[in-house]
Scaffold this motif. Structure first.
Motif, PDB file in Angstrom:
ATOM      1  N   ARG A  97       0.811  -1.258   0.036  1.00 16.16           N
ATOM      2  CA  ARG A  97       0.043   0.031   0.029  1.00 16.16           C
ATOM      3  C   ARG A  97       0.880   1.201   0.215  1.00 16.16           C
ATOM      4  O   ARG A  97       1.933   1.304   0.847  1.00 16.16           O
ATOM      5  CB  ARG A  97      -1.069  -0.204   1.201  1.00 16.16           C
ATOM      6  CG  ARG A  97      -1.727   1.294   1.415  1.00 16.16           C
ATOM      7  CD  ARG A  97      -2.874   0.923   2.313  1.00 16.16           C
ATOM      8  NE  ARG A  97      -3.804  -0.184   1.871  1.00 16.16           N
ATOM      9  CZ  ARG A  97      -4.797  -0.481   2.480  1.00 16.16           C
ATOM     10  NH1 ARG A  97      -4.976  -0.073   3.690  1.00 16.16           N
ATOM     11  NH2 ARG A  97      -5.592  -1.382   2.065  1.00 16.16           N
ATOM     12  N   ASP A  98       0.501   2.352  -0.709  1.00 15.90           N
ATOM     13  CA  ASP A  98       1.451   3.402  -1.000  1.00 15.90           C
ATOM     14  C   ASP A  98       0.928   4.321   0.156  1.00 15.90           C
ATOM     15  O   ASP A  98       0.081   4.748   0.561  1.00 15.90           O
ATOM     16  CB  ASP A  98       0.798   4.288  -2.205  1.00 15.90           C
ATOM     17  CG  ASP A  98       1.749   5.361  -2.633  1.00 15.90           C
ATOM     18  OD1 ASP A  98       2.864   5.784  -1.714  1.00 15.90           O
ATOM     19  OD2 ASP A  98       1.645   6.059  -3.561  1.00 15.90           O
ATOM     20  N   ILE A  99       2.060   4.408   1.232  1.00 15.84           N
ATOM     21  CA  ILE A  99       2.049   5.351   2.187  1.00 15.84           C
ATOM     22  C   ILE A  99       2.960   6.582   2.157  1.00 15.84           C
ATOM     23  O   ILE A  99       3.271   7.324   3.221  1.00 15.84           O
ATOM     24  CB  ILE A  99       2.441   4.489   3.589  1.00 15.84           C
ATOM     25  CG1 ILE A  99       3.824   3.986   3.512  1.00 15.84           C
ATOM     26  CG2 ILE A  99       1.343   3.614   3.760  1.00 15.84           C
ATOM     27  CD1 ILE A  99       4.545   3.365   4.685  1.00 15.84           C
ATOM     28  N   THR A 100       3.152   7.108   0.949  1.00 21.80           N
ATOM     29  CA  THR A 100       4.067   8.048   0.582  1.00 21.80           C
ATOM     30  C   THR A 100       3.494   9.393   1.259  1.00 21.80           C
ATOM     31  O   THR A 100       4.311  10.231   1.983  1.00 21.80           O
ATOM     32  CB  THR A 100       4.072   8.344  -0.812  1.00 21.80           C
ATOM     33  OG1 THR A 100       4.774   7.116  -1.383  1.00 21.80           O
ATOM     34  CG2 THR A 100       5.287   9.596  -1.232  1.00 21.80           C
ATOM     35  N   GLU A 101       2.106   9.596   0.793  1.00 18.27           N
ATOM     36  CA  GLU A 101       1.625  10.722   1.558  1.00 18.27           C
ATOM     37  C   GLU A 101       1.688  10.750   3.063  1.00 18.27           C
ATOM     38  O   GLU A 101       1.968  11.846   3.581  1.00 18.27           O
ATOM     39  CB  GLU A 101       0.239  10.895   1.054  1.00 18.27           C
ATOM     40  CG  GLU A 101       0.248  11.263  -0.697  1.00 18.27           C
ATOM     41  CD  GLU A 101      -1.302  11.548  -0.928  1.00 18.27           C
ATOM     42  OE1 GLU A 101      -2.243  11.459   0.102  1.00 18.27           O
ATOM     43  OE2 GLU A 101      -1.364  11.839  -2.283  1.00 18.27           O
ATOM     44  N   ARG A 102       1.414   9.712   3.735  1.00 18.96           N
ATOM     45  CA  ARG A 102       1.345   9.394   5.053  1.00 18.96           C
ATOM     46  C   ARG A 102       2.775   9.880   5.713  1.00 18.96           C
ATOM     47  O   ARG A 102       2.821  10.452   6.679  1.00 18.96           O
ATOM     48  CB  ARG A 102       0.995   8.202   5.459  1.00 18.96           C
ATOM     49  CG  ARG A 102       0.618   8.278   6.887  1.00 18.96           C
ATOM     50  CD  ARG A 102       0.215   6.585   7.542  1.00 18.96           C
ATOM     51  NE  ARG A 102       1.607   6.075   7.591  1.00 18.96           N
ATOM     52  CZ  ARG A 102       1.752   4.961   7.880  1.00 18.96           C
ATOM     53  NH1 ARG A 102       1.041   3.850   7.624  1.00 18.96           N
ATOM     54  NH2 ARG A 102       2.958   4.455   8.377  1.00 18.96           N
ATOM     55  N   LYS A 103       3.662   9.427   5.155  1.00 11.19           N
ATOM     56  CA  LYS A 103       5.033   9.728   5.517  1.00 11.19           C
ATOM     57  C   LYS A 103       5.500  11.026   5.336  1.00 11.19           C
ATOM     58  O   LYS A 103       6.057  11.519   6.299  1.00 11.19           O
ATOM     59  CB  LYS A 103       5.973   8.678   4.805  1.00 11.19           C
ATOM     60  CG  LYS A 103       5.684   7.209   4.943  1.00 11.19           C
ATOM     61  CD  LYS A 103       6.088   6.620   6.405  1.00 11.19           C
ATOM     62  CE  LYS A 103       7.561   6.790   6.697  1.00 11.19           C
ATOM     63  NZ  LYS A 103       7.576   5.993   8.111  1.00 11.19           N
ATOM     64  N   ALA A 104       5.033  11.671   4.313  1.00 12.01           N
ATOM     65  CA  ALA A 104       5.136  13.088   4.101  1.00 12.01           C
ATOM     66  C   ALA A 104       4.653  13.887   5.196  1.00 12.01           C
ATOM     67  O   ALA A 104       5.351  14.730   5.870  1.00 12.01           O
ATOM     68  CB  ALA A 104       4.705  13.434   2.801  1.00 12.01           C
TER      69      ALA A 104
END
Length: 600
Positions: free
Chosen positions: A394-401
């Motif tokens: 699952r793409d969590i790029t935005e959450r990590k940002a």
């Protein structure tokens, strides 16, 4: 051990550190055991030796496949460790040979074993014989075996087949019918009646065409004509119309029934209700559609880490189409700084473990790195063997940002709070002046305690903190041997963290000045727990002992009011401070979740 060309087991036996085995180094083995080992290694028969009082296993190449995944771990180890599931059956046989010196033999001896990751019963022809030394003492048990599981299974299958044939028409699980050449039923069994929802008398007045669903009738007639013209058995999956009008999916196998002259006189029909299978297939198609349309990246690999399936979510997340990646090692997605990650994952999968969701990075087709939450589970075949891995990313790029931004903001908040506290400290120093040094020190200590509580909340992103962490911060400046702190996990909301921290600071400061912490032998016990009769409330006890005799104070200062009033109000509970002769006791009784945390 005699030098002669050998296979895998001879190499393993030579390389094994036998000094760590109950048998000890090979140099200490009885000559009879050495000779027996030399005898079995080149043999084509399946042979295992159980040596010594602990029946240490030594076997040849032919025997190794019969124990599945127990090999090679079982080599050189006591039999009870790797044959534990059948030890209650095997041990009496081995003990009998060892103690009596008698040979035991049996045909098609049944054993329960777990050798491929699942339980099974297997069959062996066995011959267990003693291996004696020069004095006639039994040093080992030589077991010559031959697995007969396949033969026994075939015999059982044959016997069962014969029994089924005898009872086939009477109690078959499939529907059986004899059909005249015009399609009329001449004979039906009970199961045929159950499937079609009609009585035997009703069916004998009908033809097969009469109960076939109209959309499936042309294919049914064509297959029946093919049987009559060519004499070949045919099969078809179709729908029958039950008496109540409902449809049932069946698998229909038709065969020719010939007379003595070889002419076709009737047809036999065997039908099986496949409604569940058809529903399962429909469900599988729906699941496949869900996987294909899922936004999550779902892919499969074999145990060599090569991609075997790739859904649209994976194509969207990583930028590769299925045609580009099928058959490639999945490691092409792994960043260069994580070379062993996939190897470690597949090693756990081979052991049957599920890799719980964890955060990692993967590489997009354009070269950029993507933050993903990855879950990996074993894929098993119909025998339960692990054949691959299923990966959901699952793409969590935005959450990590967002987390990184939150970290920056928390850092800035901590910096600003420290600046405010430093300003307050400077103002206080100017206000109190030198003449009131004791009051200044007390105020600064309280201010420092408040700052520590802010630091703790900042580390927790202002989501509250564990009571154990608050206690640890308070007692950190003192000698650890003077404290005993214990209790379950209990999370406090942010405002309660500040008040509890200040209150416990007052308790610790007073103990250091006047109570248990003012003398080396003094002790403080801090315990908290959920109330057994009401788990929605907790109790916190501070108890001092071993200090100077305690007398109640004549006046209540700020610290006492903070403990008894502010703490009780903040926690929506009750707080008692008791001045026992042996030491101060503070008891707190409050809800686990305060009204403030509920947002009331």
């Amino acid at each position: 051990m005699t030098d002669h060309p050998g296979g895998e087991l001879e190499r393993l036996i030579r390389s094994l550190d036998w000094s760590r085995s109950p048998l000890g180094p090979r140099s200490s083995w009885p000559e009879c055991l050495d000779a027996a080992v030399d005898l079995i290694l080149p043999a084509q028969a399946q042979i295992v030796i159980f040596a010594g009082p602990e029946f240490v296993a030594i076997y040849n190449d032919a025997y190794a496949p019969t124990i599945g995944d127990k090999h090679p771990h079982a080599l050189g180890r006591p039999a009870r460790e790797y044959w534990s599931e059948l030890w209650s059956d095997l041990e009496p046989l081995l003990q009998h040979v060892r103690t009596t010196g008698e040979t035991i033999s049996a045909k098609d001896r049944r054993f329960y074993i777990e050798r491929h990751g699942f339980p099974e019963y297997v069959y062996f022809d066995i011959s267990y014989s003693p291996v004696r030394d020069h004095a006639g003492v039994v040093q080992a048990v030589l077991c010559i075996v031959s697995e007969t599981t396949a033969r026994v299974a075939a015999q059982h299958a044959l016997q069962e087949s014969e029994a089924r044939l005898r009872a086939l028409f009477r109690q078959a699980t499939g529907g059986i019918a004899l059909i005249d050449l015009d399609g009329r039923f001449a004979m039906v069994n009970d199961r045929f009646c159950e499937i079609t929802g009609r009585t035997e008398a009703e069916l004998l007045r009908l033809r097969m065409q009469d109960i076939t669903f109209r959309d499936d009738l042309p294919a049914t007639v064509a297959q029946f004509d093919k049987l009559l013209q060519r004499g070949e058995s045919v099969s078809i999956e179709k729908r029958l119309v039950r008496k109540d009008g409902s449809l049932v999916w069946i698998s229909n196998s038709l065969g020719a029934v010939r007379d003595e002259a070889g002419s076709i006189r009737q047809a036999s029909a065997i039908i099986l209700d496949i409604s569940d299978r058809r529903r399962t297939e429909a469900l599988e198609r729906r699941l496949a559609a869900i996987i294909a349309s899922s936004d999550d990246a779902i892919l499969g690999t074999d145990l060599d880490m090569r991609v075997t399936s790739w859904n649209n979510g994976a194509a969207h997340l990583y930028g590769y189409s299925a045609e580009e990646v099928l058959g490639l090692p999945v490691t092409f997605l792994v960043p260069a700084d994580r070379p062993d990650e996939e190897t470690a994952i597949i090693a756990r999968i081979r052991e049957g473990e599920r890799v719980e969701p964890h955060e990692t990075k993967r590489r997009h087709k354009d070269g950029r790195l993507i933050d993903v939450s990855l879950t990996v589970s074993p894929i098993r075949d119909e025998h339960g063997r692990i054949v691959g891995a299923s990966k959901i990313a699952r793409d969590i790029t935005e959450r990590k940002a967002a987390e990184r931004l939150q970290h920056v903001l928390m850092g800035e908040l901590q910096h600003r709070v420290k600046n405010v506290l430093a300003t307050v400290q400077a103002i206080a120093r100017q206000t109190f002046g030198r003449a009131e040094g004791g009051a200044t020190d007390t105020f600064f200590a309280r201010l420092t305690s408040l700052a520590h509580a802010h630091d703790l909340l900042t580390r927790e992103n202002w989501n509250g903190a564990e009571l154990s962490a608050v206690v640890a911060d308070i007692i950190a400046p003192y000698r650890p041997e003077q404290f005993e702190a214990a209790g379950p996990s209990l999370r406090l909301p942010p405002r309660s963290v500040l008040t509890v921290s200040l209150a416990m600071h007052e308790l610790a400061t007073n103990a250091a000045k006047y109570g248990a912490l003012s003398v080396p032998q003094g002790r403080v016990e801090v315990r908290w727990a959920l109330r057994p009769d009401d788990p929605s409330h907790f109790e916190l006890h501070w108890r001092e002992s071993g200090g100077p005799a305690v007398t109640p104070p004549l006046h209540k200062g700020f610290g006492t009011r903070l403990i008894q009033q502010a703490l009780a109000a903040e926690l929506r509970g009750e707080v008692q401070v008791i001045y026992e002769a042996d030491g101060v006791v503070c008891r707190v009784h409050a809800p686990v979740v305060s009204d403030w945390e509920r947002g009331e």
